[in-house]
Scaffold this active site. Structure first.
Site, PDB file in Angstrom:
ATOM      1  CG  ASP A  52      -0.474  54.849  13.091  1.00 27.91           C
ATOM      2  OD1 ASP A  52      -1.554  54.542  13.630  1.00 27.91           O
ATOM      3  OD2 ASP A  52       0.625  54.393  13.445  1.00 27.91           O
TER       4      ASP A  52
ATOM      5  CE  LYS B   6      -1.803  51.297  15.589  1.00 25.19           C
ATOM      6  NZ  LYS B   6      -0.788  51.617  14.572  1.00 25.19           N
TER       7      LYS B   6
ATOM      8  N   GLY C 180      10.589  59.804  39.217  1.00 21.87           N
ATOM      9  CA  GLY C 180      11.817  59.806  38.433  1.00 21.87           C
ATOM     10  C   GLY C 180      12.863  58.928  39.097  1.00 21.87           C
TER      11      GLY C 180
ATOM     12  CD  GLU D 101       1.896  57.348  38.225  1.00 23.65           C
ATOM     13  OE1 GLU D 101       1.234  57.579  39.256  1.00 23.65           O
ATOM     14  OE2 GLU D 101       3.131  57.472  38.181  1.00 23.65           O
TER      15      GLU D 101
ATOM     16  CG  HIS E 298       4.183  55.439  41.103  1.00 31.04           C
ATOM     17  ND1 HIS E 298       4.692  56.406  40.276  1.00 31.04           N
ATOM     18  CD2 HIS E 298       5.203  55.013  41.873  1.00 31.04           C
ATOM     19  CE1 HIS E 298       5.990  56.560  40.510  1.00 31.04           C
ATOM     20  NE2 HIS E 298       6.328  55.725  41.487  1.00 31.04           N
TER      21      HIS E 298
ATOM     22  CB  CYS F 100       7.232  58.812  43.332  1.00 35.03           C
ATOM     23  SG  CYS F 100       8.448  57.615  43.858  1.00 35.03           S
ATOM     24  CE1 TYR F 101      14.470  63.087  41.820  1.00 31.64           C
ATOM     25  CE2 TYR F 101      13.033  64.873  41.106  1.00 31.64           C
ATOM     26  CZ  TYR F 101      14.297  64.396  41.391  1.00 31.64           C
ATOM     27  OH  TYR F 101      15.382  65.226  41.258  1.00 31.64           O
TER      28      TYR F 101
END
Ligand code: XMP
Length: 528
Positions: free
Chosen positions: A229, A384, A50, A172, A170, A77-78
């Site tokens: 969609d 998507k 964050g 991710e 990170h 991290c945060y």
């Protein structure tokens, strides 16, 4: 489920994304979520990064009950700083330098099984992605360091006895080598999550959820456009409740060549959906006369759509009530996707109000408030490409599943300035040639979005010894992953020449063809 609590990092949704790619069920909620409000017990919790400093007044903090759940916790991290700060506020300090970019990580593997589970199957050293200003100044009590980096003596920490971990980097982001494996080690190795989340399973669960929500008598209304969609959402409703789902397609006069007919065929014949088509093209084209400003054009189309849709909805509701299929319509279907709702699920800071998302031109707000319809958004947890996968699972044909997106205001935003019937005809024909050639060359799936637009200024040309004065066609084709940034597609020269030749020869009123090579930013994908 792995629950990710979001502290507002731009990377948070990637955590959910990576876990789903590993077939692990995962959910993201704001960091302020009260654990007592959850209707399930997660198998593990991830505290995200964050933009705040944990020690500042007003910085967000997690519900302490998270630590009482007795499940593994991973702070990123945060999130790691939050864990350290809770132990003692002195543990987190401002770094002298912001650290942003690659860093070499060295895992201190060895005789601690607890640490080895996190780094299982990984090399001792790897390149990871850092993005932080604050850092740990000291280890929280009961923790030890389990990895160091060039700049950080606390690049990863772990509690000595409890399954609580912290990473300064990170995992991710794809720039972190082995980041996905690390998340897998946490979710599968440590939290013992099963890797059984598949689209077929999602489909079964969603159908059951819709049936439960709508009940045996409830009826549902929804607008469809022919886009991926709304088509996937509609087919899903059809599978769940059959003809108690009522789809409406509005022909706004600015769809592509033969598109309305094709969408009608696809939805009715191929997918068996209970569809009503409303031809309002004349109303739209009449109303667009004299409008030159892009915002005015968009506003008119959005507003008109609501008027037409509402008038038709009233008729359909009446028909639905008389149909004997069930009670009156109580629900409204919307094809909202996960990236749209992330906006409202993300943590925006202590004082910010959370934005409610609305899709096509604010339609549901009026529909749902005014008529008391309840919103159904079956795609709201999907990205998507996952919607495309769901479409395939539902048996929707590949060409439809892979369709490029098309904007609500249609080719009206691909005709610069005033929309006239002649320009609509030209845009349609040129677009049809361009897209057909793209398909023929096997390039369609490599391009994210492509179209031909009409520039209303005219240029002089010579055709068959005669002077001509015609419109200019602008071809646009881009590649992008998120539609926030984009690059122009690099066509072979011969391809562009072929398209140019066909357009000037086959489309009356055109004498020049240009290819727009502008990236986004500074350009946008649409011209208006
Ligand atoms: P821009 O032009 O903003 O487009 O770079 C990004 C993506 O959004 C689509 N787009 C729209 N879609 N209603 C829609 O449903 C709209 O008013 C609208 N405007 C742009 C555009 O086609 C591209 O995929």
């Amino acid at each position: 489920t792995i629950l990710t609590l979001d502290f507002g990092s731009q990377y948070t949704h990637l955590i959910t994304r990576r876990l789903r790619e590993l077939n692990i069920l995962s959910e993201m909620l704001p960091c302020t979520t009260k654990i007592a409000d959850l209707d399930y017990k997660p198998k593990g919790v991830i505290l995200s990064g964050g933009p705040y400093s944990v020690y500042e007044d007003g910085a967000p903090h997690v519900d302490p009950a998270v630590f009482e759940l007795g499940v593994p916790i991973l702070g990123i991290c945060y999130g790691m700083q939050e864990i350290a700060w809770r132990a003692s506020p002195e543990n987190v300090i401002a770094g002298v330098h912001r650290e942003y970019g690659h860093s070499n990580l060295k895992a201190l593997k060895g005789d601690d099984a607890h640490v080895d589970r996190l780094f299982d199957g990984l090399e001792d050293s790897m390149r990871v992605w850092m993005s932080h200003g604050d850092k740990l100044g000291a280890l929280p009590e009961g923790f030890h360091t389990v990895a160091v980096s060039d700049n950080s003596e606390y690049a990863a920490i772990a509690h000595k006895t409890k399954p609580i971990y912290g990473l300064q980097f990170h995992p991710e982001v794809t720039h972190s080598q082995n980041g996905t494996q690390l998340l897998k080690n946490f979710a599968v190795g440590i939290c013992e999550c099963a890797q059984n989340w598949t689209m077929a399973r999602f489909l079964d669960q969603e159908i059951a959820r819709i049936r439960d929500l709508v009940g045996p008598e409830g009826q549902v209304l929804g607008a469809v456009s022919g886009g991926v969609d709304s088509t996937v959402a509609a087919k899903l409703m059809k599978e769940a409740i059959g003809d108690r789902f009522w789809a409406v397609l509005v022909n706004n006069g600015v769809m592509r060549l033969d598109e309305c007919e094709q969408v009608e065929r696809d939805l009715k014949q191929h997918l068996g959906i209970n569809l009503t088509v409303i031809d309002a093209s004349k109303d739209f084209l009449d109303g667009l006369k004299g409008l030159h400003d892009p915002e005015q054009k968009r506003k008119f189309i959005g507003g008109k759509f609501i008027d037409v849709f509402e008038a038709e909805a009233a008729k359909i509701e009446e028909a639905a009530e008389k149909s004997g299929k069930g009670t009156k319509i109580g629900f409204f279907l919307q094809g909202t996707l996960y990236p749209d709702v992330i906006e409202s699920l993300s943590f925006k800071g202590p004082s910010a109000t959370i934005k409610t998302h609305h899709n096509v031109g604010g339609l549901p707000e009026r529909m749902t408030n005014g008529q008391g319809l309840q919103l159904i958004e079956p795609l709201r947890s999907l990205y998507k490409d996952e919607v495309r996968e769901l479409g395939r699972t539902l048996g929707i044909h590949e060409e439809l599943v892979m369709r490029h997106p098309f904007p609500g205001p249609g080719i009206a935003v691909r005709i610069l300035g005033e929309v006239t019937e002649e320009k609509v005809r030209i845009a349609r024909q040129a677009d049809h040639i361009f897209i057909s050639e793209i398909r023929k060359a096997g390039l369609y799936d490599q391009i994210s979005q492509a179209y031909a637009a009409v520039d209303p200024s005219r240029a002089v040309g010579v055709m068959g010894d005669k002077r001509v004065y015609g419109y200019i066609i602008i071809l646009r084709a881009v590649t992008t992953t998120d539609f926030m940034t984009a690059e122009a597609f690099n066509f072979p020269w011969e391809f562009l020449q072929r398209v140019m030749n066909r357009i000037v020869n086959e489309v009356n009123g055109v004498c020049r063809v240009t290819y727009d090579i502008t990236s986004k930013p500074p350009g946008t994908i649409e011209l208006e």
